[in-house]
Write a protein that holds these residues in place. Structure first.
Motif, PDB file in Angstrom:
ATOM      1  N   HIS A 103       0.832  -1.206   0.000  1.00  0.00           N
ATOM      2  CA  HIS A 103       0.000   0.000   0.000  1.00  0.00           C
ATOM      3  C   HIS A 103       0.867   1.256   0.000  1.00  0.00           C
ATOM      4  N   GLN A 104       1.874   1.301   0.881  1.00  0.00           N
ATOM      5  CA  GLN A 104       2.758   2.463   0.947  1.00  0.00           C
ATOM      6  C   GLN A 104       3.508   2.660  -0.364  1.00  0.00           C
ATOM      7  N   HIS A 105       4.041   1.580  -0.913  1.00  0.00           N
ATOM      8  CA  HIS A 105       4.848   1.693  -2.125  1.00  0.00           C
ATOM      9  C   HIS A 105       4.013   2.214  -3.295  1.00  0.00           C
ATOM     10  N   VAL A 106       2.824   1.662  -3.476  1.00  0.00           N
ATOM     11  CA  VAL A 106       1.979   2.105  -4.592  1.00  0.00           C
ATOM     12  C   VAL A 106       1.588   3.569  -4.417  1.00  0.00           C
ATOM     13  N   ARG A 107       1.290   3.962  -3.181  1.00  0.00           N
ATOM     14  CA  ARG A 107       0.909   5.346  -2.934  1.00  0.00           C
ATOM     15  C   ARG A 107       2.063   6.302  -3.209  1.00  0.00           C
ATOM     16  N   GLU A 108       3.291   5.910  -2.858  1.00  0.00           N
ATOM     17  CA  GLU A 108       4.423   6.823  -2.969  1.00  0.00           C
ATOM     18  C   GLU A 108       5.161   6.705  -4.305  1.00  0.00           C
ATOM     19  N   ALA A 163      14.725  -4.387  -5.091  1.00  0.00           N
ATOM     20  CA  ALA A 163      14.419  -3.844  -3.768  1.00  0.00           C
ATOM     21  C   ALA A 163      13.780  -2.468  -3.895  1.00  0.00           C
ATOM     22  N   PRO A 164      12.617  -2.232  -3.259  1.00  0.00           N
ATOM     23  CA  PRO A 164      11.938  -0.944  -3.374  1.00  0.00           C
ATOM     24  C   PRO A 164      12.599   0.115  -2.501  1.00  0.00           C
ATOM     25  N   PRO A 165      12.321   1.402  -2.761  1.00  0.00           N
ATOM     26  CA  PRO A 165      12.833   2.454  -1.872  1.00  0.00           C
ATOM     27  C   PRO A 165      12.223   2.284  -0.482  1.00  0.00           C
ATOM     28  N   PRO A 166      12.924   2.721   0.553  1.00  0.00           N
ATOM     29  CA  PRO A 166      12.361   2.603   1.909  1.00  0.00           C
ATOM     30  C   PRO A 166      11.128   3.478   2.050  1.00  0.00           C
ATOM     31  N   PRO A 167      10.215   3.111   2.970  1.00  0.00           N
ATOM     32  CA  PRO A 167       8.996   3.907   3.144  1.00  0.00           C
ATOM     33  C   PRO A 167       9.273   5.194   3.884  1.00  0.00           C
ATOM     34  N   THR A 168       8.384   6.159   3.691  1.00  0.00           N
ATOM     35  CA  THR A 168       8.425   7.380   4.484  1.00  0.00           C
ATOM     36  C   THR A 168       7.985   7.046   5.896  1.00  0.00           C
ATOM     37  N   VAL A 169       8.766   7.436   6.897  1.00  0.00           N
ATOM     38  CA  VAL A 169       8.450   7.118   8.286  1.00  0.00           C
ATOM     39  C   VAL A 169       7.975   8.374   8.983  1.00  0.00           C
ATOM     40  N   PHE A 170       6.776   8.304   9.578  1.00  0.00           N
ATOM     41  CA  PHE A 170       6.260   9.403  10.385  1.00  0.00           C
ATOM     42  C   PHE A 170       6.448   9.030  11.845  1.00  0.00           C
ATOM     43  N   THR A 171       7.202   9.824  12.585  1.00  0.00           N
ATOM     44  CA  THR A 171       7.579   9.456  13.941  1.00  0.00           C
ATOM     45  C   THR A 171       6.541   9.812  14.984  1.00  0.00           C
ATOM     46  N   GLY A 172       5.437  10.430  14.584  1.00  0.00           N
ATOM     47  CA  GLY A 172       4.366  10.693  15.534  1.00  0.00           C
ATOM     48  C   GLY A 172       4.248  12.138  15.943  1.00  0.00           C
ATOM     49  N   ASP A 173       5.239  12.987  15.639  1.00  0.00           N
ATOM     50  CA  ASP A 173       5.140  14.393  15.984  1.00  0.00           C
ATOM     51  C   ASP A 173       4.222  15.106  15.003  1.00  0.00           C
ATOM     52  N   PRO A 174       3.211  15.845  15.500  1.00  0.00           N
ATOM     53  CA  PRO A 174       2.304  16.535  14.586  1.00  0.00           C
ATOM     54  C   PRO A 174       3.056  17.529  13.712  1.00  0.00           C
ATOM     55  N   ARG A 196      -5.462  19.270  23.191  1.00  0.00           N
ATOM     56  CA  ARG A 196      -4.348  18.359  22.906  1.00  0.00           C
ATOM     57  C   ARG A 196      -4.491  17.784  21.495  1.00  0.00           C
ATOM     58  N   VAL A 197      -3.471  17.979  20.675  1.00  0.00           N
ATOM     59  CA  VAL A 197      -3.478  17.456  19.311  1.00  0.00           C
ATOM     60  C   VAL A 197      -3.046  15.993  19.336  1.00  0.00           C
ATOM     61  N   LEU A 198      -3.922  15.117  18.857  1.00  0.00           N
ATOM     62  CA  LEU A 198      -3.610  13.691  18.792  1.00  0.00           C
ATOM     63  C   LEU A 198      -2.921  13.323  17.483  1.00  0.00           C
ATOM     64  N   ALA A 199      -3.316  13.985  16.402  1.00  0.00           N
ATOM     65  CA  ALA A 199      -2.723  13.675  15.091  1.00  0.00           C
ATOM     66  C   ALA A 199      -3.038  14.796  14.132  1.00  0.00           C
ATOM     67  N   THR A 200      -2.082  15.113  13.281  1.00  0.00           N
ATOM     68  CA  THR A 200      -2.292  16.028  12.160  1.00  0.00           C
ATOM     69  C   THR A 200      -1.779  15.327  10.913  1.00  0.00           C
ATOM     70  N   VAL A 201      -2.641  15.165   9.920  1.00  0.00           N
ATOM     71  CA  VAL A 201      -2.288  14.427   8.717  1.00  0.00           C
ATOM     72  C   VAL A 201      -2.532  15.304   7.495  1.00  0.00           C
ATOM     73  N   SER A 202      -1.800  15.010   6.439  1.00  0.00           N
ATOM     74  CA  SER A 202      -1.852  15.783   5.203  1.00  0.00           C
ATOM     75  C   SER A 202      -1.370  14.890   4.068  1.00  0.00           C
ATOM     76  N   PRO A 203      -1.418  15.350   2.807  1.00  0.00           N
ATOM     77  CA  PRO A 203      -0.904  14.504   1.723  1.00  0.00           C
ATOM     78  C   PRO A 203       0.555  14.110   1.901  1.00  0.00           C
ATOM     79  N   ASP A 204       1.357  14.957   2.550  1.00  0.00           N
ATOM     80  CA  ASP A 204       2.771  14.641   2.746  1.00  0.00           C
ATOM     81  C   ASP A 204       2.994  13.610   3.851  1.00  0.00           C
TER      82      ASP A 204
END
Length: 571
Positions: free
Chosen positions: A107-112, A299-310, A497-505
């Protein structure tokens, strides 16, 4: 061997620092069964540890199933499944450990990066089929094969989450008659009530190869109901699947399980050999698969990692068409709910109730119309939430007025107006689960889950104040039109309190928030803040029933009917 850790999403404050002999170094995911951690073995190698939630750990039936499934998983051996390492099914919180597999999910690879092609696509189809052969040989039916459960590792595809999902599934089916799986990937015979079988996994395999080849889910996207109807219609979208794979994929996604190819037949065709060569898990077949993977896999490129910081909040573009650009998270069953207004935003002066939470005001004078009235905000944007499945909220938004959002409650019914397509205005999905905040004492409630951004611009923010846990009990309507109007106890968290902020990036994020005084059963209500999308909007929310003794909370609510929430665990 280096012991530096990849950039895993960080541990939460209450996460364990070790499980068994393994040191935890990050979170890999969470779900209804438990939490998956990245860990370090004493040798320094990375492992993946699946730790069961405390609620399930206290259930003797679940423990027995987990123990049996761990035995089965330990027997699965093959080049395209993670290697089983260790377990402790008698621990206070049972766990098992497998080798850590690096790489993006399909899923990640196809999206990115887009779909696979050429030799890599052929190797993908072969590798997943080989994984199913090994899983089926151990007596396991996967039951949830989908793009998020296949890792594109440096040495080939690896199929995850086999066996353990079966333990949760069997518990749920025994108690509720529910259906396990993700719409669009569940075989039609399962939708009609047949038991899971290897042929159902072959159906999902065909859809998975089509997705890898085209970047599109073979039955499209939409609500659980829409996806189920498309699967039952038996018309998968296979346009773009290469000619040499199309006949096999078409046969695998056929309606009749008896006419689908077996995994061994698929392997034989992909390897260009006879079926006898791949039957019985012989070393010759494994060597053939390994040779093809070594020659064709890139071998595919590594996935984008989101560490949890908004992410820092930015002003989103206005006048945007809110169109679906990603695959919505699947639901287990279609349910319906109305719009609601609850919690602190309903009352200018919240009062404390004897139960320890702020009593939600239900009068017109108590509602904060300034937050949702477009005449007060100068905005015509409408934001509406619907319950699309078991623990799945879909957030919709538009500026045209087509959603016709009424601030507050519109009663118990479908969230979207008649004639409005569910995927036309979707912005984000929020999947929620609940467990006890303190598993040792079985007190309080922890709400946790995942947020996925599905629009092509802007951003979406989930705050702790968007969630309210409302009490149920004697004298209270178990399915109220407006659960905030009868003075029932309401439990809230820090509204800012912000639990999550998500965007296309950064489209994916996990969250969790505790409600220490909330009971183990109640109504979980979700109302986005008026500025959840960056500007003021009219908003309407929903509620669902949660019961922490249920095997998969929040409770599955089928056939567009709510399941009443009992105040105490039924005997």
């Amino acid at each position: 061997m280096t012991t530096s850790d990849p950039p895993f999403p960080p541990l939460k404050p209450r996460d364990p620092t070790s499980v068994g002999r393994y040191r935890t170094v990050g979170r890999l995911g969470a779900g209804g069964m438990g939490v998956v951690y990245a860990g370090r073995a004493p040798s320094g190698s990375l492992v993946a540890i699946k730790l069961v939630h405390g609620d399930l750990a206290t259930d003797p039936e679940f423990r027995a199933r987990f123990r049996r499934e761990a035995d089965l998983v330990g027997r699965v051996v093959g080049p395209c499944v993670p290697r089983f390492l260790d377990r402790d099914t008698e621990a206070d919180l049972p766990w098992l450990a497998t080798e850590y597999v690096s790489g993006p999910t399909l899923h990640q690879h196809v999206r990115e990066h887009g779909p696979l092609s050429g030799d890599s696509l052929h190797a993908f189809a072969l590798g997943v089929a080989e994984a199913l052969r090994a899983i089926h040989a151990a007596g396991i039916v996967h039951r949830d094969l989908k793009p998020g459960n296949v890792i594109l590792a440096p040495d080939g595809p690896k199929v995850l989450d086999f066996g353990i999902a079966r333990a949760v599934d069997e518990t749920a089916i025994t108690r509720t008659g529910g259906l396990f799986g993700t719409p669009g990937w569940v075989a039609p015979e399962l939708l009609r009530g047949a038991p899971p079988s290897p042929a159902a996994d072959v159906f999902a395999w065909g859809g998975l190869v089509a997705f890898a080849a085209t970047g599109r889910a073979p039955f499209g996207k939409g609500s659980a109901e829409t996806m189920a109807v498309r699967v039952l219609d038996g018309k998968p979208d296979l346009e773009g699947v290469p000619q040499h794979l199309a006949p096999l994929v078409r046969a695998a996604t056929g309606q009749d399980p008896n006419r689908r190819p077996t995994v061994e037949q698929a392997l034989a065709e992909l390897l260009g050999t006879d079926q006898a060569t791949v039957v019985g898990a012989g070393p010759e077949a494994t060597e053939l698969v390994t040779r093809v993977l070594r020659a064709g896999w890139e071998a595919p490129p590594p996935p984008t990692v989101f560490t949890g910081d908004p992410l820092p909040r930015t002003e989103p573009k206005r006048g945007r068409p809110w169109l679906l650009t990603g695959a919505a998270i699947g639901a287990l069953a279609l349910v319906a709910a109305g719009a609601w207004a609850a919690g602190d935003r309903l009352s200018k002066d919240p009062v404390e109730d004897p139960g320890g939470g702020a009593a939600a005001a239900g009068t017109e004078e108590g509602r904060n119309e300034e937050a949702t009235d477009p005449e007060a905000t100068g905005s015509d944007e409408r934001v509406l939430v619907e319950v699309a499945g078991n623990g799945l909220f879909m957030v919709h938004a538009d500026t045209s007025g087509a959603l016709d959002v009424t601030p507050g409650f519109a009663g118990v019914g479908l969230g979207l107006p008649q004639g409005v397509a569910r995927d036309e205005y979707v912005v984000a999905s929020v999947r929620v689960n609940t467990v006890s905040a303190d598993s040792a004492t079985q007190t309080g409630v922890r709400v946790f889950g995942e947020v996925e951004y599905l629009a092509d611009e802007g951003e979406f923010t989930l705050r702790a104040g968007d969630l309210t846990l409302l009490e149920v009990g004697q004298g209270l309507d178990p399915l109220p039109d407006d659960p905030t109007a009868d003075g029932r106890g309401a439990h809230t968290a820090d509204p800012g309190r912000v639990l999550a902020t998500v965007s296309p990036d950064s489209p994916d994020s996990e969250f969790e928030v505790d409600f220490p005084d909330a009971p183990q059963s109640g109504l979980l209500a979700y109302l986005p803040a008026a500025d959840a999308l960056g500007g003021e909007a009219r908003v309407g929310g929903v509620y669902t029933c949660y019961m922490n003794w249920h095997p998969y909370p929040p409770v599955d609510m089928t056939d567009e009917e709510f399941v009443p929430c009992p105040a105490e665990r039924p005997q």
